[in-house]
Structure formats: structure tokens, C-alpha cells
Design a protein around this motif. Sequence first.
Motif, PDB file in Angstrom:
ATOM      1  N   LYS A   2     -67.526 -34.475  65.112  1.00  0.00           N
ATOM      2  CA  LYS A   2     -66.611 -33.362  64.859  1.00  0.00           C
ATOM      3  C   LYS A   2     -65.733 -33.136  66.083  1.00  0.00           C
ATOM      4  CE  LYS A   2     -69.959 -29.881  66.399  1.00  0.00           C
ATOM      5  NZ  LYS A   2     -70.716 -28.662  66.046  1.00  0.00           N
ATOM      6  N   CYS A   5     -60.045 -28.510  65.402  1.00  0.00           N
ATOM      7  CA  CYS A   5     -58.751 -28.575  64.725  1.00  0.00           C
ATOM      8  C   CYS A   5     -57.669 -28.104  65.687  1.00  0.00           C
ATOM      9  CB  CYS A   5     -58.777 -27.703  63.466  1.00  0.00           C
ATOM     10  SG  CYS A   5     -57.174 -27.513  62.652  1.00  0.00           S
ATOM     11  N   ALA A  12     -63.855 -29.414  63.152  1.00  0.00           N
ATOM     12  CA  ALA A  12     -63.391 -30.172  61.991  1.00  0.00           C
ATOM     13  C   ALA A  12     -64.232 -31.439  61.872  1.00  0.00           C
ATOM     14  CB  ALA A  12     -61.914 -30.525  62.135  1.00  0.00           C
ATOM     15  N   GLU A  16     -63.672 -33.593  56.454  1.00  0.00           N
ATOM     16  CA  GLU A  16     -62.685 -32.571  56.095  1.00  0.00           C
ATOM     17  C   GLU A  16     -61.474 -32.605  57.027  1.00  0.00           C
ATOM     18  OE1 GLU A  16     -64.876 -28.946  56.510  1.00  0.00           O
ATOM     19  OE2 GLU A  16     -64.901 -29.042  58.705  1.00  0.00           O
ATOM     20  N   ALA A  17     -61.356 -33.680  57.813  1.00  0.00           N
ATOM     21  CA  ALA A  17     -60.307 -33.722  58.836  1.00  0.00           C
ATOM     22  C   ALA A  17     -59.387 -34.920  58.647  1.00  0.00           C
ATOM     23  CB  ALA A  17     -60.937 -33.763  60.224  1.00  0.00           C
ATOM     24  N   THR A  24     -56.309 -33.846  65.796  1.00  0.00           N
ATOM     25  CA  THR A  24     -57.185 -33.685  64.640  1.00  0.00           C
ATOM     26  C   THR A  24     -56.886 -32.356  63.952  1.00  0.00           C
ATOM     27  OG1 THR A  24     -58.953 -34.975  65.678  1.00  0.00           O
ATOM     28  CG2 THR A  24     -59.583 -33.508  63.871  1.00  0.00           C
ATOM     29  N   TYR A  25     -56.780 -32.381  62.624  1.00  0.00           N
ATOM     30  CA  TYR A  25     -56.507 -31.170  61.846  1.00  0.00           C
ATOM     31  C   TYR A  25     -57.447 -31.106  60.654  1.00  0.00           C
ATOM     32  CZ  TYR A  25     -51.937 -31.083  64.234  1.00  0.00           C
ATOM     33  OH  TYR A  25     -50.930 -31.059  65.165  1.00  0.00           O
ATOM     34  N   HIS A  26     -57.803 -29.868  60.245  1.00  0.00           N
ATOM     35  CA  HIS A  26     -58.384 -29.693  58.920  1.00  0.00           C
ATOM     36  C   HIS A  26     -57.304 -30.064  57.896  1.00  0.00           C
ATOM     37  CE1 HIS A  26     -61.168 -26.682  60.929  1.00  0.00           C
ATOM     38  NE2 HIS A  26     -62.009 -27.460  60.277  1.00  0.00           N
TER      39      HIS A  26
END
Length: 317
Positions: A2, A5, A12, A16-17, A24-26
Motif C-alpha cells: 500500500k 494516495c 491506497a 483499489e489504486a 499513486t491514486y485511489h
Amino acid sequence: TKKACALCGCDAFASEATRKDGQTYHVTCLRCAGCGRSLVDVAFGRLKDDDLLYCDERGARGRSCLARKKTREEPESEKESKDQRPTEADVATMGRAKVQAVDSIGDDLEKIVRSMAPTCAVCGGTFAGTDPIVMQGMVKFHEACCYYGGPTSATTSTEKKKDDVPLDAGRALEDSPGTLLFKISFVDGKQQQKVMTFFAQKRPAVLAAADTRKSAREKKKTPVVYDPDAASRAPKRRKCARDNLKNATVRAVGTTGNRVAPDATGAFDDDLSPCFLASFDWRANSLDWSLVADFDFDTSNDTIAFRLATLSVTPLT
């Protein structure tokens, strides 16, 4: 694995990323703040000193949201001219449409068309394409009404300032914006300037049973409440260390970027309180204005979310 975000700051997970431009983004966070479409496979950008993301590809409506947003980031006088006031061609077109509508349908439609146009807070009249407009906080004025007290008294005074134009408290609340953006600005642990934007939507006026005996004038003075905008494309909860919020600056703006109140300094109720408050207080137009924004801070994961805001207006005593 992880990572945090890059937009909301929360963890994230890989499932789900997504990664864009090395960040890195949701997937749910990576949406255009203008049109709401996913930015996973779309070029995007942001304005200087802002946190919202906008698509940078032409869509069905022509220019990208980023291009349209940049057009609005102009001096207030130019912004009023382009964003608030119709062009002469628009006025001519609306005039012809209005005449045709009235001829074919009748007076009821004319009332509907008139109610859709912005009106002056002093005289109640609409704005023609060539009328100079002055913004004062949350309301608009004809220039003559604002500086000289009315359209027929422009020669009576040349020293009257826009803050001196008397305004009815009920009218001020009625004309308050339907949507507000609260922007919290702070310096993080890496000494970088950060901004978090929260969207707020005006709550529809609902009269409680106990209010049925109040006069119409009293009802109009009921404070306006803003709730989190469920339809906004920005993350509802943002990651932020509690210490970073000490002395953070909070700004209240309209959807076109116009500032509706003087900036405020946010603060917690006390060292252990989850309640982060920003109180905007100012005087204008013979009125005392008070806008209080309430944010909820979750100490378990160091996140903050907008809870509600209340706007109240009272005549100066």
C-alpha cells in the motif's frame, strides 16, 4: 502493498489504486473536479496552489475542464465580464426568445424566464449586457446602485462605497450561494504548501412545525446551513496531521473562484477535541455576517472531513 494516495493522503492498496505520472491514486479519487469523469486514462492537470484535478482533454462540451478553469482564473473585473454577465449577442438572443415565448405561451413563462436571471440586491432589477456589475461577498449590484444608492441617484454622491449600501438581512441570506468551497491551506512536515478543498451544498429551507406561526420576514432571517456536497468529485475525507492544522488558513470561495468572506484561521476547540472550526466574521452593507465552518477530525487515522457550515446575518445595532 500500500501507498498513500497523492490526492486524499489515505492508504491506497494495490487492488483499489492506480498510478499516473509517478503518483499513486485511489481510482475513486482520480476524477475530474469539473465534469466528474475518471482520469485513469485521461490527461489531467491542476491550477497553481490548488489540489483539485481537472481533465486536460477536449470532451463533448468542447474545451477541457482545465482550460475552462484557467479562463476563470483572471482579475475579478474580467471574470465578472466573462463569467457573470451575458454578452450583447446573448442579450439579443434572450430578448428574441423571450418575446416569442411570451407570444406563444403567455405571462407564466415570462415570470419563469425572469426568475432565472441574476438580480441586483438593491433595486431588484436584472443586468443588461452592458451593465457594470459589482460583487460584494455573496451578492451582486448594479454599479450605480452599489456606489450611488440607486440607478436614478448617480449624481447625488461620489463617495459612497459598496460596503455602505444597506442590504436587507433576509435578502442577503436568500441570495447566498448554492455551493461553497472551503479550502484549508497549511504547511506540512516537509515545509510544502498544501491545500485541501471541501465542497458544501446549501441545505433546502425546511420550516419546522414550530416555525409555522412566524412571520415571513422572520423566516427569511433563519440562518443558512451548508452540508457536505454528496455530488462533489473531491474526496470527502483527507489525510492530514493534526499539528499541521494549527494556524491553518481557511478560505471560503464560490464556484467561480470569487472569495465570499475574509480568510479565517482554523482552530480546534481544545487539545483533545475532534472539532476543527473556522469562523468568518465581517461587516458589510449595514449587516454583521458570520459564517462558521465545522470540520471533523478523526484521530484514529489522522483524517479530516467537512461536517457543516452555518451562515447568519444580522442588522448592525
